[in-house]
Design an enzyme around this catalytic site. Sequence first.
Site, mmCIF file in Angstrom:
data_model
loop_
_atom_site.group_PDB
_atom_site.id
_atom_site.type_symbol
_atom_site.label_atom_id
_atom_site.label_comp_id
_atom_site.label_asym_id
_atom_site.label_seq_id
_atom_site.Cartn_x
_atom_site.Cartn_y
_atom_site.Cartn_z
ATOM 1 N N GLU A 211 64.947 12.458 29.065
ATOM 2 C CA GLU A 211 63.581 12.994 29.086
ATOM 3 C C GLU A 211 63.602 14.510 29.008
ATOM 4 O O GLU A 211 62.794 15.130 28.320
ATOM 5 C CB GLU A 211 62.852 12.549 30.368
ATOM 6 C CG GLU A 211 61.354 12.869 30.393
ATOM 7 C CD GLU A 211 61.003 14.218 31.012
ATOM 8 O OE1 GLU A 211 59.832 14.597 30.990
ATOM 9 O OE2 GLU A 211 61.911 14.917 31.513
ATOM 10 N N GLU A 212 64.543 15.094 29.738
ATOM 11 C CA GLU A 212 64.547 16.557 29.896
ATOM 12 C C GLU A 212 64.898 17.303 28.606
ATOM 13 O O GLU A 212 64.703 18.499 28.513
ATOM 14 C CB GLU A 212 65.527 16.972 31.010
ATOM 15 C CG GLU A 212 65.127 16.484 32.403
ATOM 16 C CD GLU A 212 63.888 17.175 32.974
ATOM 17 O OE1 GLU A 212 63.314 18.046 32.306
ATOM 18 O OE2 GLU A 212 63.511 16.815 34.108
ATOM 19 N N ASP B 185 56.206 10.680 37.279
ATOM 20 C CA ASP B 185 57.023 11.887 37.237
ATOM 21 C C ASP B 185 56.508 12.906 38.249
ATOM 22 O O ASP B 185 55.488 12.673 38.902
ATOM 23 C CB ASP B 185 57.005 12.470 35.815
ATOM 24 C CG ASP B 185 58.281 13.223 35.452
ATOM 25 O OD1 ASP B 185 58.940 13.766 36.368
ATOM 26 O OD2 ASP B 185 58.611 13.285 34.251
ATOM 27 N N ASP C 12 62.997 15.587 40.466
ATOM 28 C CA ASP C 12 62.532 15.380 39.087
ATOM 29 C C ASP C 12 63.671 14.705 38.333
ATOM 30 O O ASP C 12 64.622 15.363 37.959
ATOM 31 C CB ASP C 12 62.166 16.725 38.451
ATOM 32 C CG ASP C 12 61.806 16.625 36.979
ATOM 33 O OD1 ASP C 12 61.599 15.504 36.488
ATOM 34 O OD2 ASP C 12 61.747 17.688 36.326
ATOM 35 N N HIS D 17 62.048 8.762 34.426
ATOM 36 C CA HIS D 17 63.309 9.166 33.782
ATOM 37 C C HIS D 17 64.445 9.335 34.785
ATOM 38 O O HIS D 17 64.262 9.819 35.890
ATOM 39 C CB HIS D 17 63.135 10.383 32.876
ATOM 40 C CG HIS D 17 62.791 11.693 33.538
ATOM 41 N ND1 HIS D 17 63.765 12.584 33.956
ATOM 42 C CD2 HIS D 17 61.603 12.283 33.815
ATOM 43 C CE1 HIS D 17 63.166 13.669 34.449
ATOM 44 N NE2 HIS D 17 61.861 13.510 34.395
HETATM 45 CO CO CO Z 1 61.778 17.841 34.463
HETATM 46 ZN ZN ZN Z 2 60.505 14.903 35.026
#
Ligand code: CO
Ligand code: ZN
Length: 330
Positions: free
Chosen positions: A197-198, A220, A165, A60
Amino acid sequence: MENLIKKLVYAFGPSSKENSVKEIIKEEISKEVDEVYEDNFGNLVGHIKGPNKSLMLAAHMDQIGVMVTNIDKNGFLRIGSIGGLRKSFLVGQKILFEGGVEGFVYYENKESPWEAKDQKLEKFYVDIGATDRTSAKKLVQIGTEGIYKPSFSANGTRITAPALDDRIGCAVAIQLLKNLRRKKIKYDLYVVFTVQEEIGIKGAKVSSYDITPDIGIALDVTDAGDTPESPAISLALGKGPAIKIMDAGMIASKKIRTLLIDTAKKNKIPYQLEVLTGGTTDAAAIQITKTGVESAAVSISTRYVHTPGETLDMTDVENAVKLLKKFIEK
Ligand code: CO
Ligand code: ZN
């Protein structure tokens, strides 16, 4: 690879504003794939045509962030969270808003922020140096998004930055595309750089529906349990990429995770097994597409996930690239 990661973590990319990240990735991968395209939702797909089963890799592009919810008459901003922002890390941080304005986060002063027990997000405010509402509104609006001010530091094999991330997953995917030997690829390969994604693994959901792969693997970060008095998580930095067995959103396909483990063993690539009780990845969305997709995840153990100090070990990153390369090549 370090320069690539640096470029990626300095890009502004909270959920739904992934464009600058996407531009960097497009440039990096365009020569490595047969086609690059975007879907309606904003996911970026690099496709290498192959004969057999289709494999979708997902990393992501978005990061957690904040959104301006209110601007008071003295020009102070209130914020809401985009994704799993950890409030206890907010005070004292610099926020970079879209457009380039920076602000400093503090807490309502009746109590000292370090004594405040009630850390409700509405009690935090951001000072952007505006003298009143009118001057603040020249810099930000209701709905303007912000991120932890980008930074990057490296010490030996360890690197620290906000947004690792999941820019690190993006970097793994990019490096993998550069390292793959075309003729040896045994899958019809879709490398998807997902959006949002978050805020609920949204990009992966629509992309996986579009592609309907036979196999899905998310790239990830995951947690690490190797810091002082940390919870009992069996993952540590530098012990190899983590092959997911389970997280809060899925149990990984036994077939795919076994294949990954066998690949690691056969090629003497260090690996760890991941069981995580909180959080999930794009793979959880891919897994339940249409009639179901065999899905797994390769994770990079990371300390302090969702804080400005996300820290990981580059040897895990390099070994993740190796593992995936061996998995994909004949
Ligand atoms: Co995250
Ligand atoms: Zn992530």
